[in-house]
Design an enzyme around this catalytic site. Structure first.
Site, PDB file in Angstrom:
ATOM      1  N   CYS A  77      -3.410 -24.714  18.756  1.00 40.33           N
ATOM      2  CA  CYS A  77      -2.898 -24.562  17.397  1.00 40.33           C
ATOM      3  C   CYS A  77      -1.385 -24.365  17.415  1.00 40.33           C
ATOM      4  CB  CYS A  77      -3.593 -23.402  16.688  1.00 40.33           C
ATOM      5  SG  CYS A  77      -3.562 -21.856  17.594  1.00 40.33           S
ATOM      6  N   GLU A 113      -7.177 -17.831  11.045  1.00 37.80           N
ATOM      7  CA  GLU A 113      -6.212 -18.453  11.959  1.00 37.80           C
ATOM      8  C   GLU A 113      -6.482 -19.954  11.920  1.00 37.80           C
ATOM      9  OE1 GLU A 113      -3.787 -16.997  13.233  1.00 37.80           O
ATOM     10  OE2 GLU A 113      -4.294 -14.869  13.373  1.00 37.80           O
TER      11      GLU A 113
END
Length: 520
Positions: free
Chosen positions: A305, A271
């Site tokens: 993010c 990720e």
């Protein structure tokens, strides 16, 4: 010491509630490592720079012992029926409910999130625990039609064993729980290496969850290894004793992790970075779009993010929508997250402040115009903190080098477009592919955005922002974001190994594809 209203009172209460001290151990292998004579990592609050605690870290021998004990726990835990494992995770979720406020405030003290966001992060752990409880009775395998008489063909799923989880500072416990609770309900044991900036949250969380295991007479399932940098992560990524490693962090570090895991033919969940865009069309509800873009770009001081980093705005809206966004940026509260009027807290450290300034300088050099922001903020009583002014920049070409980068700071690039095809081309021209959004009430625009020619991201949202995601859906992205998936849907399959099973219950041995073989 910095005189932040409520800071010391909050700190003292949180440390008391969670049993924390200013000299702590950062390695848990079934018991907490003695800190005597050990190297230590200092944790400071980004709110005011104040020292919070020193964390003792282990060495290679400590790490090896931890892995040995983790595999020993797996031998026992993997034999517990999955629904029973789910009951244990339910008890952990219930225990976390008792610590929502104190754990949430610890997140605030350590990484600078507002208390609402900190509490929301702990709530996310509780939610994923609830999801894992249901999952414990739904670890289904597929039955397949066999081409041979008196044969049964099916799939089943087994745990990998010991799973490594490396997390970033910005979600100091929620992302761990996405991995840990799903992995453990399948039968895995988890080794966690948190970011050193958020070591206190990791220690407190590890304490809470393993206390529940102790009460159930179970071995430790959630191991912890704090270090002061990347050495522990490098060791984990190269360790064959971790058949699966989940890594959350930057694209650059993720490439290194993937190479080391791949070299040993291990499995990884990556990720990595996001460079997320929101498209606003003339057919949008402007009130929803304004709130969605502003929150997406400013929440957690743009240290998500999924933060909105690019606004792709129709040319006809520059004279109406953009001035309102500038006003929002001018008036948004920046300061201590303990202040209820503040939305944007500090950046995590001085390096993040330097990256903010460097990105703006690069943007201006490339021809960008700063509409608002571009300032390091020295706030009274918060002189040791890491504060910057939320910044809007327009005038850059969509393919500018700086626009293609992910800067973990509140900088939003405003990019104009004429037609929807151009908007999609701008949206998809960056190397990252995590989260995306379109604000429009036009069905054709929305469906085009959701089609194969629209967003190339793992997450696509309509009339809501890029930041944040519900735990029920699989979370992750494409391209440089790494392609991994965590949390809900069928992301659980990454934490299990698939086994295809063939059972012959007949009295003959027919072979597949009609092959014959006679030993007479």
């Amino acid at each position: 010491m910095a005189n932040v209203p409520g800071f010391h009172a909050v700190k003292d209460q949180v440390f008391a509630d969670l049993g924390l001290y200013q000299q702590l151990s950062g390695l848990y292998d079934g018991q907490w490592l003695s800190g005597e004579g050990r190297p230590r990592v200092a944790v400071h609050s980004p709110i005011n720079g104040e020292w919070l605690a020193d964390i003792a870290v282990g060495d290679e021998n400590d790490y090896d012992r931890l892995l040995e004990r983790a595999w020993s726990s797996f031998e026992e835990w993997s034999l517990v029926p999955a629904p029973k494992r789910g009951e244990v995770i339910r008890a952990i979720g219930d225990r976390l409910r008792e610590y929502v406020d104190s754990l949430g405030l610890l997140v605030t003290l350590e990484v600078g999130k507002t208390p609402v966001e900190g509490k929301g992060e702990v709530q996310e752990m509780i939610d994923i625990a609830d999801f894992a409880v249901g999952l414990s009775r739904q670890l289904y395998g597929m039955t397949i039609a066999s081409e041979r008489r008196h044969h049964r063909l099916y799939e089943q799923w087994h745990p990998h064993g010991v799973v490594g989880v490396i997390t970033a500072f910005n979600f100091p416990c929620a992302v761990w729980s996405w991995n840990a609770f799903i992995a453990s309900v399948i039968g895995n044991v988890v080794v966690w290496k948190p970011a050193p900036e958020s070591a206190l949250t990791a220690i407190a969380t590890t304490n809470v969850v393993n206390d529940v295991l102790d009460e159930h007479g179970l071995p430790p399932l959630f191991f912890l290894a704090v270090d002061g940098g990347g050495e522990m992560g490098r060791r984990m990524s190269a360790d064959r004793r971790l058949p699966l490693l989940s890594f959350t962090g930057s694209v650059g570090t993720g490439r290194e992790v993937a190479a080391r895991v791949g070299k040993r033919l291990g499995r990884s969940i990556l990720e990595l970075g996001g460079n997320n865009a929101a498209i606003v069309t003339p057919d949008a509800d402007m009130e929803i779009a304004l709130r969605g873009v502003a929150f997406g770009a400013l929440a957690t001081a743009a240290q998500r993010c999924t933060t909105t980093r690019r606004l792709i705005l129709h040319e006809s809206l520059f004279d109406s929508f953009l001035p309102r966004l500038v006003e929002a940026y001018t008036t948004v509260g920046v300061g201590s997250p303990l202040d209820p009027d503040v939305l944007v807290g500090p950046l995590i450290n001085k390096r993040a402040v330097e990256s903010y300034a460097a990105a703006i300088g690069q943007a201006e050099k490339a021809g960008g115009r700063v509409l608002v922001g571009n300032a390091r903020l020295e706030l009274a009583g918060l002189e040791g903190g890491n504060y910057v002014a939320p910044t809007l920049i327009e005038g850059l070409p969509p393919d500018s080098a700086i626009v293609a980068e992910e800067t973990f700071a509140p900088i939003l690039y405003v990019l104009g477009y004429g037609d929807l095809d151009e908007a999609f081309a701008i949206h998809n021209c960056v190397p990252q592919g995590l989260s995306s959004a379109i604000f429009s009430n036009n069905l054709r625009e929305v469906e085009a955005f959701l089609s194969v020619v629209g967003s190339d991201c793992g997450l696509a949202s309509v009339n809501t922002g890029t930041a944040g995601a519900e735990i029920g859906g699989a979370f992750g992205g494409e391209k440089d974001t790494g392609g991994g998936r965590e949390s809900g849907s069928d992301a659980w399959k990454a934490y299990a190994r698939r086994q295809t099973v063939t059972v012959n219950y007949g009295v003959e041995l027919p072979l597949a594809q009609g092959v014959t073989f006679d030993v007479n």
